[in-house]
Design a protein around this motif. Structure first.
Motif, PDB file in Angstrom:
ATOM      1  N   ARG A 188       0.838  -1.204  -0.102  1.00  0.00           N
ATOM      2  CA  ARG A 188       0.034   0.109   0.166  1.00  0.00           C
ATOM      3  C   ARG A 188       0.846   1.127   0.064  1.00  0.00           C
ATOM      4  O   ARG A 188       0.686   2.296  -0.631  1.00  0.00           O
ATOM      5  CB  ARG A 188      -0.942   0.089   1.244  1.00  0.00           C
ATOM      6  CG  ARG A 188      -2.167  -0.852   0.900  1.00  0.00           C
ATOM      7  CD  ARG A 188      -3.319  -0.387   2.141  1.00  0.00           C
ATOM      8  NE  ARG A 188      -4.460  -1.107   1.964  1.00  0.00           N
ATOM      9  CZ  ARG A 188      -4.816  -1.824   2.909  1.00  0.00           C
ATOM     10  NH1 ARG A 188      -4.643  -1.661   4.182  1.00  0.00           N
ATOM     11  NH2 ARG A 188      -6.172  -2.334   2.519  1.00  0.00           N
TER      12      ARG A 188
ATOM     13  N   ILE B  86       2.306   1.575  -3.490  1.00  0.00           N
ATOM     14  CA  ILE B  86       1.482   2.332  -4.272  1.00  0.00           C
ATOM     15  C   ILE B  86       1.043   3.792  -4.245  1.00  0.00           C
ATOM     16  O   ILE B  86       1.385   4.706  -4.910  1.00  0.00           O
ATOM     17  CB  ILE B  86       0.104   1.641  -4.325  1.00  0.00           C
ATOM     18  CG1 ILE B  86       0.397   0.127  -4.833  1.00  0.00           C
ATOM     19  CG2 ILE B  86      -1.036   2.128  -5.336  1.00  0.00           C
ATOM     20  CD1 ILE B  86      -0.815  -0.886  -4.378  1.00  0.00           C
TER      21      ILE B  86
ATOM     22  N   PRO C  80      -3.492   1.180  -8.989  1.00  0.00           N
ATOM     23  CA  PRO C  80      -3.190  -0.036  -8.862  1.00  0.00           C
ATOM     24  C   PRO C  80      -3.589  -1.325  -9.894  1.00  0.00           C
ATOM     25  O   PRO C  80      -2.758  -2.012 -10.297  1.00  0.00           O
ATOM     26  CB  PRO C  80      -3.617  -0.816  -7.606  1.00  0.00           C
ATOM     27  CG  PRO C  80      -4.426   0.276  -6.988  1.00  0.00           C
ATOM     28  CD  PRO C  80      -4.308   1.578  -7.770  1.00  0.00           C
TER      29      PRO C  80
ATOM     30  N   ILE D 228      -0.464  -2.202 -12.165  1.00  0.00           N
ATOM     31  CA  ILE D 228       0.521  -3.345 -11.919  1.00  0.00           C
ATOM     32  C   ILE D 228      -0.129  -4.624 -12.518  1.00  0.00           C
ATOM     33  O   ILE D 228      -1.183  -5.055 -12.050  1.00  0.00           O
ATOM     34  CB  ILE D 228       0.557  -3.239 -10.479  1.00  0.00           C
ATOM     35  CG1 ILE D 228       0.898  -1.839  -9.938  1.00  0.00           C
ATOM     36  CG2 ILE D 228       1.550  -4.376  -9.772  1.00  0.00           C
ATOM     37  CD1 ILE D 228       0.928  -1.446  -8.112  1.00  0.00           C
TER      38      ILE D 228
ATOM     39  N   MET E 114       5.306  -5.401  -9.080  1.00  0.00           N
ATOM     40  CA  MET E 114       5.572  -5.332  -7.798  1.00  0.00           C
ATOM     41  C   MET E 114       6.508  -6.605  -7.328  1.00  0.00           C
ATOM     42  O   MET E 114       5.724  -7.697  -7.487  1.00  0.00           O
ATOM     43  CB  MET E 114       4.325  -5.039  -6.836  1.00  0.00           C
ATOM     44  CG  MET E 114       4.713  -4.921  -5.499  1.00  0.00           C
ATOM     45  SD  MET E 114       3.189  -4.750  -4.376  1.00  0.00           S
ATOM     46  CE  MET E 114       2.834  -2.877  -4.621  1.00  0.00           C
TER      47      MET E 114
ATOM     48  N   ILE F 159       7.563  -1.251  -6.566  1.00  0.00           N
ATOM     49  CA  ILE F 159       7.290  -1.098  -7.835  1.00  0.00           C
ATOM     50  C   ILE F 159       8.031  -0.948  -8.888  1.00  0.00           C
ATOM     51  O   ILE F 159       8.835   0.221  -8.780  1.00  0.00           O
ATOM     52  CB  ILE F 159       5.832  -0.186  -7.803  1.00  0.00           C
ATOM     53  CG1 ILE F 159       4.987  -0.513  -6.850  1.00  0.00           C
ATOM     54  CG2 ILE F 159       5.322  -0.413  -9.286  1.00  0.00           C
ATOM     55  CD1 ILE F 159       3.678   0.419  -6.494  1.00  0.00           C
TER      56      ILE F 159
END
Lengths: 133, 356
Positions: free
Chosen positions: B61, B64, B71, B74, B146, B173
């Motif tokens: 979290r 991000i 998200p 991703i 990620m 990420i």
């Protein structure tokens, strides 16, 4: 004890605070419903909640249902967007809460992702709990 | 070619701590030589409602938030851990769904490609995930991926490992236009069994002193030398250095062997306060460095996984990091938020005390 498909169906709501907003009266709804509890409209759209709120009332659970580990704190939480929900508070010490006659009332909270329970077949059920800000 | 590398990062360390003295007290050992030998004061312990999955979500979290991306963009998730909660049933599917990779809004599932996998390579599975995500991004297969390193590390009661085996996670990420450009990576591995856990066993075994010279030091130094040779870089080109931290002494000795000044390890050396977080260790060290890194700084990271292998990375910090650093909790915030517990509470929290 809830079955595996029941947990699976609840995943989306348990993992993220995605509720509904009524397109007719603007009420934010969580958890999800098919009709608006205020105006009965079915014109609802998905709405992401902030996950922040304030504790309205709390209690210490000392005798837990199967799969849960007592003691833990359950609270009524008034979310920023309006809905009042029941949630578990984590990251606080039970003995500190016991000392305070007001409990955790009016404390600000935000969501955290935690293990909620273990079912009888060893399935770990995950979801959102609340941490004090 | 567009720069690729880390676009967002986040760490997570649970709040419970146990002091090394408390563990030594239970086993009738003199704490002082243990403290001096390991350089570790205390270790972090996951709560009873935390595990590799929950810590991965929390670290993810923050990553991000710092990346500032939706998200759903991703499209890869690789989680490295020695403590995936299930032997069979992936961690990555739960984490992907909780972080909103399938769909930002829960009930409208959007069909999309998500490359997922739970990785295991002792303590270097998280860094292997970074290499995989980077390769996906560089080849334009995905926009963002990620990689997470997370562990609720276990040590047998009374064993030397119990003094350091900690809990924590870090998420990165990988994408284009990064805060830290990944300039290159190099891996070195050999069949050197210095630490292992058999199927169905709760605790690992290890080769005691054998974990040093032929295992940790050989692989960390060879991977680091290989990277520097590949990129034509020398020790003076790096401003900050992170090595895997089974304790606080091994990385400092590896630095000395390679010729790095010990001061370059300072910001990434979080092990004295959280213990060895296994797959999370070198990555939490990197996250800690990124929390305060300055544009133009070059960072060296070399992980180590028993068995054995090391992944080495060179990162160049870009101007973009300054904005990202303002967002989310820093590693030091988690380190400073702590509650000490005694050995009895520790064994209960970590499931070492079974009622059946």
């Amino acid at each position: 004890m809830l079955s595996v498909p029941v947990f699976w169906r609840m995943n989306k709501e348990k993992y993220k605070m995605i509720g509904k907003k009524c397109l007719d009266c603007g009420l934010v709804i969580f958890p999800n419903r098919k009709n608006c509890p205020s105006c009965d409209s079915q014109k609802l759209e998905e709405f992401g909640l902030s996950g922040k709120g304030k504790i309205y009332s709390d209690t210490i659970i000392r005798v837990a249902p199967d799969g849960f580990e007592a003691p833990y704190i359950t609270a009524l939480i008034k979310l920023e967007e309006g809905p009042m929900i029941v949630g578990e508070i984590t990251g606080v010490d039970i003995e500190d809460v016991e000392k305070n006659p007001q409990g955790l009332v009016d404390k600000e909270v935000s969501i955290t992702f935690r293990k909620i329970m273990l079912n009888e077949n060893g399935l770990r059920v995950y979801g959102l709990k609340f941490l004090l800000e | 070619m567009d720069k690729t590398g880390i676009v967002g990062w986040g760490s997570y360390v649970p709040r419970f701590r146990i002091k090394i003295e408390e563990i030594a007290r239970i086993w009738g050992r003199d704490a002082l030589p243990i403290l001096e030998g390991l350089g570790v004061d205390e270790k972090a312990i996951a709560g009873s409602d935390e595990d590799t999955i929950t810590m991965s979500v929390e670290a993810g979290r923050t990553a991000i938030l710092r990346a500032g991306i939706n998200p759903v963009k991703i499209s890869a998730l690789f989680i490295g851990s020695e403590s995936h909660p299930y032997a069979v049933n992936p961690s990555s599917t739960v984490v992907s769904e909780a972080l909103g990779f399938s769909s930002a809004f829960g009930n409208t599932f959007k069909e999309k490609t998500i490359f997922m996998g739970d990785l295991e390579f002792a303590c270097k599975a998280g860094s292997a995930g970074m290499q995989i995500c980077h390769a996906f991004v560089k080849s334009n297969e995905i926009e963002y991926g990620m990689a997470i390193g997370a562990d609720t590390a276990q040590g047998k009661p009374g064993d030397a490992l119990e003094y350091t085996a900690g809990s924590g996670a870090a998420a990165f990420i990988l994408g284009k236009d990064p805060v830290a450009e990944l300039e290159g990576t190099y891996s070195f591995g050999t069949d050197t069994s210095d630490f292992w856990r058999n199927e169905g066993k709760k605790y690992p075994n290890h080769g005691a002193r054998f974990t040093g010279e032929p295992a940790y030091f050989k692989h960390v130094t060879n991977a680091t030398k290989g990277l520097m040779e590949k990129l034509s870089l020398g020790i003076d080109d790096f401003d900050k250095v992170v090595f895997h931290t089974p304790n606080a002494k091994f990385p400092l000795r590896a630095a000395k062997i390679l010729g790095f000044d010990a001061s370059k390890l300072k910001e990434g050396l979080v092990v004295p306060k959280i213990g060895n977080t296994y797959s999370g260790a070198s990555l939490i060290g990197l996250a800690s460095v990124l929390d305060s890194a300055k544009p133009g700084e070059r960072i060296l990271v070399t992980s180590y996984g028993s068995g054995s292998g090391s992944d080495s990375f060179s990162f160049m910090i870009t101007n973009k990091i300054l904005q990202a650093q303002k967002l989310g909790k820093k590693t030091i915030d988690y380190i400073n938020n702590k509650k000490y517990v005694d050995y009895g509470t520790y064994v209960k929290l970590r499931g070492k005390l079974l009622r059946e």
